[in-house]
Enzyme design. Structure first.
Site, PDB file in Angstrom:
ATOM      1  N   ASP A   1     -78.407  81.632 -41.758  1.00  0.00           N
ATOM      2  CA  ASP A   1     -78.403  81.391 -40.349  1.00  0.00           C
ATOM      3  C   ASP A   1     -77.553  82.354 -39.441  1.00  0.00           C
ATOM      4  OD1 ASP A   1     -80.056  79.543 -39.178  1.00  0.00           O
ATOM      5  OD2 ASP A   1     -78.910  77.780 -39.905  1.00  0.00           O
TER       6      ASP A   1
ATOM      7  N   LYS B   1     -90.200  75.306 -41.622  1.00  0.00           N
ATOM      8  CA  LYS B   1     -89.550  76.155 -42.375  1.00  0.00           C
ATOM      9  C   LYS B   1     -89.934  76.212 -43.971  1.00  0.00           C
ATOM     10  CE  LYS B   1     -85.587  76.293 -39.243  1.00  0.00           C
ATOM     11  NZ  LYS B   1     -84.092  75.817 -38.958  1.00  0.00           N
TER      12      LYS B   1
ATOM     13  N   GLN C   1     -79.586  72.131 -40.873  1.00  0.00           N
ATOM     14  CA  GLN C   1     -80.352  72.180 -39.547  1.00  0.00           C
ATOM     15  C   GLN C   1     -79.317  71.593 -38.646  1.00  0.00           C
ATOM     16  OE1 GLN C   1     -83.224  73.680 -38.919  1.00  0.00           O
ATOM     17  NE2 GLN C   1     -83.340  72.719 -36.798  1.00  0.00           N
TER      18      GLN C   1
END
Ligand code: GUN
Length: 291
Positions: free
Chosen positions: A121, A54, A98
């Site tokens: 997200d 990422k 994460q």
């Protein structure tokens, strides 16, 4: 008949190139560079690989990347503190924590502490609710990526029957909302569904997101159907070595029946990070009132 292979790698590269152009345009016309903050707690090897990928992809499109790698014993209070700091920073447009988080941390509390406008997200309860209500939201990256592949394969999906195998908050549920919004008839099935093969056989579009290696067999697929395999499973190798990566669909069997199918790897996987970058642009623009 052999199915067309849906090339997620190429589509993701096109999307990243489009994002890079948008970054240039935002810098030229609006004098700012979008920024993405990624938080990793602990040393989970797979998470380390994802976070590294990422970071690299964010820099490659010209955005700012802020990486926060914290030890596994970081307290929930300290993590909440970091999220609040990132919420208040003007140079941070997107925040991603994460998953999985260590067991002593309540992941829901952390995700709900993220400013919904920076929730790239799409995991915050507000964004999940907006999506379910058919309103503008930040939508989880993997289903958005899968949807892009479906639209590119099938330009007219209204009225088609989509069967999703998997009901997670990250993939199955948001995928169902996106397909409903596109006027598909949607069935959500899962690992406990009775008579699953017969249900999957009805599908014009199959989305496999159940997390079980090669569970969906070739004879479950309706001839000509579009098959989107979200699964990434590592098979055990010989003598403890790393085995092959496979999806939730038995590819070699399904390829003989389907009209189009995503490979694993190289299908949905590469789309996820590209869509994360696109979500960061969306968040950066929305926060500044740009269309
Ligand atoms: N862990 C595995 N996939 C994801 C993802 O898409 N987002 C976050 N935050 N964590 C993950």
């Amino acid at each position: 008949m052999t199915a067309k292979r849906i090339d997620g790698k190429a589509t993701a590269a096109d999307l990243r190139a489009a994002v890079a152009l948008e970054v240039d345009e935002l810098e030229e016309k609006h004098r700012f560079t979008p920024g993405l903050a990624v938080v990793l707690v602990g040393e989970d090897p797979a998470s380390q690989v994802y976070v590294g990928a990422k970071h690299k992809a964010t820099l490659e499109v010209g955005m700012k990347s802020f990486e926060h790698r914290l030890p596994a014993d970081t307290s929930e209070a300290k993590l909440l503190d970091l999220v609040q700091q990132l919420n208040s920073r003007d140079d941070v447009d997107g925040i991603l924590v994460q998953l999985p988080l260590p067991k002593h941390v309540d992941a829901t509390r952390i995700l709900d502490a993220i400013d919904p406008k920076k929730d790239v997200d799409g995991f915050h309860a507000l964004n999940a609710g907006l999506l379910a209500a058919g309103r503008a939201a930040l939508v989880p990256c993997t289903p958005v990526g899968a949807m892009r592949l479906i639209r590119q394969t099938l330009p007219h999906i209204a009225g088609l029957h989509a069967v999703i195998v998997g009901r997670s908050n990250i993939v199955g549920k948001p995928m169902a909302q996106l397909l409903l919004a596109a006027d598909c008839t949607v069935t959500i099935a899962h690992s406990k569904t009775r008579g699953l093969p017969a249900i999957v056989r009805q599908a014009d579009i199959v989305v496999a997101a159940v997390g079980r290696p090669e569970m969906i067999r070739g004879d479950w697929i309706k001839p000509g159907a579009t098959v989107i395999d979200v699964g990434i499973n590592r098979l055990p190798g010989a003598d403890g070595s790393k085995g092959r990566l496979v999806g939730d669909v038995a590819f070699a069997e399904a390829e003989k029946v389907a009209g189009a199918i995503t490979p694993v790897p190289g299908g949905v996987g590469p789309m996820t990070i590209a869509c994360l970058l696109a979500n960061t642009i969306q968040a950066a623009k929305a926060r500044r009132g740009l269309s």
